[in-house]
Design an enzyme around this catalytic site. Structure first.
Site, PDB file in Angstrom:
ATOM      1  N   CYS A  38      46.634  17.444  38.256  1.00 59.95           N
ATOM      2  CA  CYS A  38      45.902  18.624  37.780  1.00 59.95           C
ATOM      3  C   CYS A  38      46.826  19.551  37.002  1.00 59.95           C
ATOM      4  CB  CYS A  38      45.322  19.415  38.961  1.00 59.95           C
ATOM      5  SG  CYS A  38      44.254  18.477  40.057  1.00 59.95           S
ATOM      6  N   ASP A 456      63.630  41.810   4.265  1.00 61.57           N
ATOM      7  CA  ASP A 456      62.238  41.882   3.832  1.00 61.57           C
ATOM      8  C   ASP A 456      61.824  43.350   3.660  1.00 61.57           C
ATOM      9  OD1 ASP A 456      59.459  40.405   3.682  1.00 61.57           O
ATOM     10  OD2 ASP A 456      59.165  42.129   5.007  1.00 61.57           O
TER      11      ASP A 456
END
Length: 506
Positions: A38, A456
């Site tokens: 599981c 940037d």
């Protein structure tokens, strides 16, 4: 490291008892009494600790003789974040296996792309994941098979070959072994409404002729996920003809190993709705893998945000809109070309440059559901163009032609298996490639979660507004505390601006 979490029994038991979905994909719980495995968040009553054992992969569970739980469907959980945040051999191998290399080229092909022997690949994957490349690829084929069985009415013969099985017998045996049901029984368990309509125009898989097959899928992710900057960035920078935003979905064309495809991706509260139109169903696993990678769906947002919250300047940004992802790409070479086209120009100008190349050199496609017209041109097609036809400064033409020439002849290879430091060094050696271009390619194409863009303009503007150092050197020094998640910090800093990349399109 968290990739060895399955060895920490106490911690795994706590996660299972609390049904903590954050750990789905990190490890798998195998129940010794039922022989079922599981995900940690399985809704059933947890077994006794002495009846639990833990594995690092679904393939390892299957190899040990455990069957997938029918309730929590552990084979469909998000992938481990490790494979997209690391650049070592195992992570690069896992990215390639997810991209279908073992099915197409075998283990020797996987080893050749990584530059290691098959024995070394086998040994390292077994040590970390408890399964070798063949078992890992087999687990992926089983997952694809179940997906097709449960979401289409395709004949089982077509599903078998679409999922990558070499024979119907192997397909049947694998499905029975992994899911404890025959393929027909898997389909019979579903409500009839989900399987009563065969995708229109589906052709025999091997022939790849006729109208493409359209499949509707759900792509899981670890919560939280903020779709604003993710889909906003993809839509705002979309290249006409290759990408579009239509009816609440980001749509784009895909160049895939066997044919082309079209993906339509729509953000939902607990999943991404994915509609794939494929010319050849054998491309399904690769298409899913590339869409997940583009949307950064295997990320661990809790770990990322916990680290960034330690900075008092970033903490309010994270608290306001947690779960930001890094918008990536489905084609690394395409993104590198687009990064050069976007040097020192606006988003609109970069889109215009790219659209001209698409119209002139891209392969045309038919899109009956929208306005997509082409695949982005290959490096080989772009290497054949006349540089004088490019409407850009001569220095950038040189940068462009050097890049596409090296991509076309294989001197420079950008792919899921790329060694990040080596790729960076090769890019920096190209004329016209400075830190910004290399870092944006590292962040969005290579997938480096720690790539940073201190030069940037948007980052420098955000830094100034927030009181962070605004010079590249000083900002880089301050950002050391954000490692190894600086690419995610970039998303939070960009989000302080009103640029369209930060907003989900209306």
């Amino acid at each position: 490291m968290r990739n060895a979490m399955h060895t920490d029994t106490e911690r795994c038991v706590r996660a299972v008892r609390s049904k903590d979905a954050r750990f789905d994909g990190w490890f798998f719980t195998a129940v010794l009494t039922t022989r079922i495995y599981c995900r940690p968040s399985c809704p059933v009553v947890p077994p006794k600790p002495e009846n639990m054992t833990f594995y690092p992969s679904a393939a390892a569970c299957q190899q040990a003789g455990f069957r997938a739980c029918k309730r929590c469907r552990p084979d469909t959980s998000p992938g481990s974040p490790e494979w997209n945040q690391r650049a070592d051999l195992v992570a690069r191998a896992m990215r390639l296996i997810g991209d279908g290399i073992v099915d197409r080229e075998g283990v020797p092909g996987l080893a050749a792309r990584l530059g290691y022997s098959t024995r070394q690949i086998e040994r390292q994957l077994l040590a970390e994941l408890g399964a070798g490349p063949l078992a890992l690829a087999r687990a992926q084929r089983a997952q694809t098979a179940r997906l097709l069985v449960e979401t289409t009415a395709l004949p089982m013969t077509e599903i078998a070959f679409a999922a990558g099985f070499s024979s119907i017998r192997t397909f049947n045996d694998t499905v029975r072994e992994v899911f404890a049901l025959s393929p027909s029984a898997l389909r019979d368990r579903l409500p009839k409404a989900r399987t009563d309509a065969r995708p229109s125009g589906t052709s025999t898989v091997g022939a790849a002729v006729g109208a493409p097959a359209a499949l509707n899928l759900r792509l899981p992710f670890r919560a939280p996920l903020n779709p604003d900057n993710l889909f906003g960035h993809l839509a705002a920078t979309a290249v006409p003809g290759v990408e579009e935003w239509r009816d609440g979905a980001y749509r784009r064309t895909l160049r895939l190993p066997y044919a082309h495809g079209i993906a339509a991706l729509t953000p939902k509260p607990d999943h991404i709705a994915c509609r794939l139109t494929l010319g050849d169903l054998r491309d399904l696993p690769v298409a899913i893998s590339r869409c997940r990678r583009m949307l950064d769906l295997d990320a661990d947002p809790v770990a990322v945000d916990e680290q960034l919250r330690t900075d008092p300047v970033l903490a309010p940004l994270v608290a306001k809109a947690p779960g930001r992802r890094v918008p990536r790409t489905v084609d690394e070479a395409e993104f590198a070309v687009r990064a050069v086209l976007g040097q020192q120009v606006s988003t609109a100008a970069a889109r215009t440059h790219a659209a001209r190349l698409v119209t002139a050199y891209g392969d045309p496609v038919d899109d009956p559901e929208g306005g997509l017209t082409h695949l982005f041109p290959t490096p080989q097609a772009l290497a054949a163009l006349d540089p004088e036809s490019l409407a850009m400064p001569r220095t950038r033409r040189t940068t462009f032609t050097n890049l596409v020439d090296q991509l076309a002849d294989g001197t420079l290879h950008l792919g899921v298996e790329s060694d990040w430091p080596e790729a960076r060094a090769r890019l920096l050696a190209l004329p016209g490639f400075g830190p910004w271009t290399v870092d944006v390619i590292a962040m969005r194409a290579l997938g480096d979660p720690d790539a940073f863009l201190p030069t940037d303009l948007g980052i420098r503007r955000a830094a100034q507004e927030l009181g962070l150092p605004s010079t590249p050197a000083a900002l880089t020094a301050r950002a050391a505390a954000w490692r190894p998640w600086r690419a995610y910090a970039v998303q939070y800093l960009w989000a302080t601006d009103s640029h369209p990349i930060n907003f989900l399109p209306v």
